[in-house]
Motif scaffolding. Sequence first.
Motif, PDB file in Angstrom:
ATOM      1  N   ASN A 259       0.796  -1.245   0.000  1.00 36.41           N
ATOM      2  CA  ASN A 259       0.000   0.000   0.000  1.00 36.41           C
ATOM      3  C   ASN A 259       0.823   1.286   0.000  1.00 36.41           C
ATOM      4  O   ASN A 259       0.341   2.332   0.428  1.00 36.41           O
ATOM      5  N   GLU A 260       2.052   1.223  -0.469  1.00 37.97           N
ATOM      6  CA  GLU A 260       2.916   2.381  -0.338  1.00 37.97           C
ATOM      7  C   GLU A 260       2.436   3.579  -1.159  1.00 37.97           C
ATOM      8  O   GLU A 260       2.461   4.717  -0.690  1.00 37.97           O
ATOM      9  N   GLY A 261       1.999   3.314  -2.392  1.00 35.72           N
ATOM     10  CA  GLY A 261       1.542   4.403  -3.260  1.00 35.72           C
ATOM     11  C   GLY A 261       0.421   5.202  -2.589  1.00 35.72           C
ATOM     12  O   GLY A 261       0.461   6.433  -2.522  1.00 35.72           O
ATOM     13  N   ALA A 262      -0.563   4.475  -2.058  1.00 34.65           N
ATOM     14  CA  ALA A 262      -1.713   5.132  -1.435  1.00 34.65           C
ATOM     15  C   ALA A 262      -1.285   5.913  -0.197  1.00 34.65           C
ATOM     16  O   ALA A 262      -1.750   7.034   0.049  1.00 34.65           O
ATOM     17  N   GLN A 263      -0.358   5.328   0.562  1.00 38.11           N
ATOM     18  CA  GLN A 263       0.087   6.011   1.788  1.00 38.11           C
ATOM     19  C   GLN A 263       0.837   7.307   1.474  1.00 38.11           C
ATOM     20  O   GLN A 263       0.636   8.323   2.125  1.00 38.11           O
ATOM     21  N   VAL A 264       1.691   7.242   0.449  1.00 33.69           N
ATOM     22  CA  VAL A 264       2.444   8.450   0.094  1.00 33.69           C
ATOM     23  C   VAL A 264       1.477   9.514  -0.419  1.00 33.69           C
ATOM     24  O   VAL A 264       1.604  10.699  -0.092  1.00 33.69           O
ATOM     25  N   HIS A 265       0.490   9.088  -1.199  1.00 34.67           N
ATOM     26  CA  HIS A 265      -0.477  10.053  -1.715  1.00 34.67           C
ATOM     27  C   HIS A 265      -1.198  10.745  -0.572  1.00 34.67           C
ATOM     28  O   HIS A 265      -1.353  11.968  -0.558  1.00 34.67           O
ATOM     29  N   LYS A 266      -1.612   9.960   0.408  1.00 30.82           N
ATOM     30  CA  LYS A 266      -2.351  10.554   1.525  1.00 30.82           C
ATOM     31  C   LYS A 266      -1.459  11.576   2.259  1.00 30.82           C
ATOM     32  O   LYS A 266      -1.867  12.706   2.491  1.00 30.82           O
ATOM     33  N   MET A 267      -0.242  11.153   2.561  1.00 32.83           N
ATOM     34  CA  MET A 267       0.597  12.043   3.354  1.00 32.83           C
ATOM     35  C   MET A 267       1.008  13.300   2.586  1.00 32.83           C
ATOM     36  O   MET A 267       0.825  14.424   3.046  1.00 32.83           O
ATOM     37  N   LEU A 268       1.544  13.100   1.386  1.00 32.19           N
ATOM     38  CA  LEU A 268       2.146  14.234   0.678  1.00 32.19           C
ATOM     39  C   LEU A 268       1.081  15.157   0.092  1.00 32.19           C
ATOM     40  O   LEU A 268       1.187  16.376   0.163  1.00 32.19           O
ATOM     41  N   ASN A 269       0.047  14.551  -0.469  1.00 33.63           N
ATOM     42  CA  ASN A 269      -0.945  15.363  -1.137  1.00 33.63           C
ATOM     43  C   ASN A 269      -2.036  15.832  -0.186  1.00 33.63           C
ATOM     44  O   ASN A 269      -2.253  17.031  -0.015  1.00 33.63           O
ATOM     45  N   GLU A 270      -2.671  14.881   0.493  1.00 34.16           N
ATOM     46  CA  GLU A 270      -3.807  15.272   1.334  1.00 34.16           C
ATOM     47  C   GLU A 270      -3.348  16.001   2.597  1.00 34.16           C
ATOM     48  O   GLU A 270      -3.914  17.010   2.970  1.00 34.16           O
ATOM     49  N   ASP A 271      -2.306  15.497   3.258  1.00 32.15           N
ATOM     50  CA  ASP A 271      -1.908  16.113   4.524  1.00 32.15           C
ATOM     51  C   ASP A 271      -0.970  17.311   4.340  1.00 32.15           C
ATOM     52  O   ASP A 271      -1.077  18.292   5.046  1.00 32.15           O
ATOM     53  N   LEU A 272      -0.022  17.200   3.404  1.00 34.24           N
ATOM     54  CA  LEU A 272       0.979  18.272   3.285  1.00 34.24           C
ATOM     55  C   LEU A 272       0.685  19.232   2.125  1.00 34.24           C
ATOM     56  O   LEU A 272       1.386  20.231   1.960  1.00 34.24           O
ATOM     57  N   GLY A 273      -0.298  18.922   1.315  1.00 32.93           N
ATOM     58  CA  GLY A 273      -0.735  19.861   0.271  1.00 32.93           C
ATOM     59  C   GLY A 273       0.154  19.919  -0.964  1.00 32.93           C
ATOM     60  O   GLY A 273       0.020  20.822  -1.790  1.00 32.93           O
ATOM     61  N   VAL A 274       1.073  18.952  -1.115  1.00 31.68           N
ATOM     62  CA  VAL A 274       1.978  18.990  -2.268  1.00 31.68           C
ATOM     63  C   VAL A 274       1.268  18.448  -3.507  1.00 31.68           C
ATOM     64  O   VAL A 274       0.568  17.436  -3.456  1.00 31.68           O
ATOM     65  N   ASN A 275       1.461  19.140  -4.632  1.00 25.20           N
ATOM     66  CA  ASN A 275       0.959  18.740  -5.929  1.00 25.20           C
ATOM     67  C   ASN A 275       1.594  17.400  -6.322  1.00 25.20           C
ATOM     68  O   ASN A 275       2.797  17.349  -6.589  1.00 25.20           O
ATOM     69  N   LEU A 276       0.812  16.300  -6.328  1.00 30.72           N
ATOM     70  CA  LEU A 276       1.445  14.989  -6.543  1.00 30.72           C
ATOM     71  C   LEU A 276       0.671  14.108  -7.512  1.00 30.72           C
ATOM     72  O   LEU A 276      -0.561  14.026  -7.450  1.00 30.72           O
ATOM     73  N   THR A 277       1.385  13.461  -8.418  1.00 29.38           N
ATOM     74  CA  THR A 277       0.768  12.435  -9.261  1.00 29.38           C
ATOM     75  C   THR A 277       1.422  11.099  -8.929  1.00 29.38           C
ATOM     76  O   THR A 277       2.651  11.004  -8.914  1.00 29.38           O
ATOM     77  N   VAL A 278       0.597  10.088  -8.635  1.00 30.08           N
ATOM     78  CA  VAL A 278       1.137   8.737  -8.467  1.00 30.08           C
ATOM     79  C   VAL A 278       0.847   7.976  -9.758  1.00 30.08           C
ATOM     80  O   VAL A 278      -0.298   7.878 -10.184  1.00 30.08           O
ATOM     81  N   VAL A 279       1.875   7.496 -10.429  1.00 31.07           N
ATOM     82  CA  VAL A 279       1.688   6.779 -11.700  1.00 31.07           C
ATOM     83  C   VAL A 279       1.843   5.287 -11.455  1.00 31.07           C
ATOM     84  O   VAL A 279       2.904   4.847 -10.999  1.00 31.07           O
ATOM     85  N   ASP A 280       0.836   4.522 -11.784  1.00 32.62           N
ATOM     86  CA  ASP A 280       0.966   3.070 -11.640  1.00 32.62           C
ATOM     87  C   ASP A 280       1.595   2.494 -12.904  1.00 32.62           C
ATOM     88  O   ASP A 280       0.929   2.323 -13.918  1.00 32.62           O
ATOM     89  N   ALA A 281       2.884   2.229 -12.861  1.00 34.74           N
ATOM     90  CA  ALA A 281       3.581   1.671 -14.022  1.00 34.74           C
ATOM     91  C   ALA A 281       4.025   0.251 -13.707  1.00 34.74           C
ATOM     92  O   ALA A 281       4.978  -0.265 -14.302  1.00 34.74           O
ATOM     93  N   SER A 282       3.344  -0.408 -12.769  1.00 34.27           N
ATOM     94  CA  SER A 282       3.809  -1.719 -12.310  1.00 34.27           C
ATOM     95  C   SER A 282       3.827  -2.759 -13.436  1.00 34.27           C
ATOM     96  O   SER A 282       4.743  -3.577 -13.500  1.00 34.27           O
ATOM     97  N   ASP A 283       2.834  -2.701 -14.346  1.00 33.56           N
ATOM     98  CA  ASP A 283       2.819  -3.691 -15.439  1.00 33.56           C
ATOM     99  C   ASP A 283       4.077  -3.582 -16.292  1.00 33.56           C
ATOM    100  O   ASP A 283       4.706  -4.592 -16.623  1.00 33.56           O
ATOM    101  N   LEU A 284       4.426  -2.336 -16.644  1.00 35.92           N
ATOM    102  CA  LEU A 284       5.604  -2.115 -17.484  1.00 35.92           C
ATOM    103  C   LEU A 284       6.880  -2.620 -16.790  1.00 35.92           C
ATOM    104  O   LEU A 284       7.682  -3.357 -17.365  1.00 35.92           O
ATOM    105  N   PHE A 285       7.050  -2.239 -15.525  1.00 35.48           N
ATOM    106  CA  PHE A 285       8.249  -2.656 -14.787  1.00 35.48           C
ATOM    107  C   PHE A 285       8.321  -4.184 -14.682  1.00 35.48           C
ATOM    108  O   PHE A 285       9.351  -4.788 -14.966  1.00 35.48           O
TER     109      PHE A 285
END
Length: 530
Positions: A259-285
């Motif tokens: 759940n790391e992607g979701a956790q980082v999104h919550k902290m950085l974007n929702e809590d700290l207000g930073v403009n953030l895009t999380v890109v799911d590129a797991s299939d490619l990798f």
Amino acid sequence: TILILDFGSQYSHLITRRCRELNVYAELMPCTQKIKDLQFSPKGVILSGSPYSVYDADAPHVDPAVFELGVPVLGICYGLQEMAWNMKGKVTKCDHREYGFAQLQMRKFGTAGSSVDALFEGLGDEMQVWMSHGDQLSEMPEDFHIIGSTKTAPYAAIAHNSKPFYGIQFHAEVTHSTQGKQVIGRFVLNICKCKTNWTMEEFIGKEIARIRQICGSKGRVIGAVSGGVDSTVAAKLMHEAIGDRFHAIMVDNGVLRLNEGAQVHKMLNEDLGVNLTVVDASDLFLSRLKDVEDPEAKRKIIGNTFINVFEQEAAKIEAAAEKEEKKGAEAKGKIEWLLQGTLYPDVIESISFKGPSATIKTHHNVGGLLKDMKLKLIEPLRELFKDEVRALGRLLSIPSHLVQRHPFPGPGLAIRILGAVTREQVKILQHADNIYIEEIRKANLYDQISQAFAVLLPVKAVGVMGDKRTYEQVIALRAVTSEDFMTADWYVFPPEVLRKISSRITNEVEGINRVTYDISSKPPATVEWL
Ligand code: XMP
């Protein structure tokens, strides 16, 4: 500023840290630095230790202009010998290399014999010091006098008769010298009279102003975030400085923790207000990692794929911004800068007079982006040590569990799955690792450990469940304590904690019937298994 000249001692960076802990800014430079090329006027100079002997043919030597600067100079170990060598003293090999504790007796001065030298003022008559040297002073340099001795080193501490030049044979910068920090304090505060204005509060204000000046009123900055301390602190600082002109990108490479992607999104974007895009590129990798077992190949694939995905995402951000601006939104300009969370130890490593040290593993970085995208680099943390970044993070309201987080490698779980990386293997490891860390936190041990993680071994071991024989994979647990990850020791867990972790993993993680604990130190092992 205190200038510290590095002759290659393993402790040089500690001298820098001790000064900064006293709230005095100190900068480490190679000993080959020409004094006339300095960009600042130091208030004092410290010469570090060194693995060399001053008489070695290839021994590093300081620019003699340092003694003409008119500021105090302190030589530590080799630094003392180098100072003496420059001033007609004599250095000889000890019969035995001296390594370990010694008692330093401070020489008494004054009519009543009641005072010690300014370097030791208020520190008593005697202190425990840490020695590590093969050479020592055997004849005093001209116009110097003894200010302290040990049983084996009569000239363990010396001072010039009229100039503020000091030499100490012991390593004041290591914590084994119990009053070492105070000795450095006497030098930088009382003798050099440095101001104590290096605090993280001051740093934030100055750095935000500096970023605003560099970035002007237009142009965007992009930066990759991982959820780790450095990139989070750098991102938050950028956000404070230029708001939405900063865009953070997190690439989900399929080998992150649970759940790391979701956790980082919550902290950085929702809590700290930073403009953030999380890109799911797991299939490619994961498709590019298919059947790859070699660790360096895994690192390379992940590093290169990361650059591809990041560039694509940056292009999307730019296209979206242009569209908005055409519709009349305020023009924030093109992407011009790339944010990187480079820390001071990386800077030191790259400026060492010996050149960067040999690479055992290639650590992934985003250097390629600069060339491809023609971006300028912005590195707000390049003056800071890790503990300073943590202090900065706290001041920027970043949650403490994140500020104290263990490091996590760029190639993520791919270098913790021995053999080929598949989605199924990642799932098993994520689950086991999550239980492991959860139990460490529950036992209140997280902050005592420098890094803890689980490793998946793709061997099949026999087990028994109910009446049935099982044939399943193995999880190895790793936990180490370390100052700087150059060396590390394995952590001694209370047995009941290991018991709980093992029982939970074998019961809850499907596909695992055995848990082992790694008891190797670094060296000869490394921290990661790959
Ligand atoms: P080793 O395994 O070299 O690890 O003893 C020392 C520290 O470096 C981390 N590490 C990496 N970090 N990319 C990273 O960003 C990598 O490829 C990598 N390999 C190791 C490791 O987790 C430990 O903290």
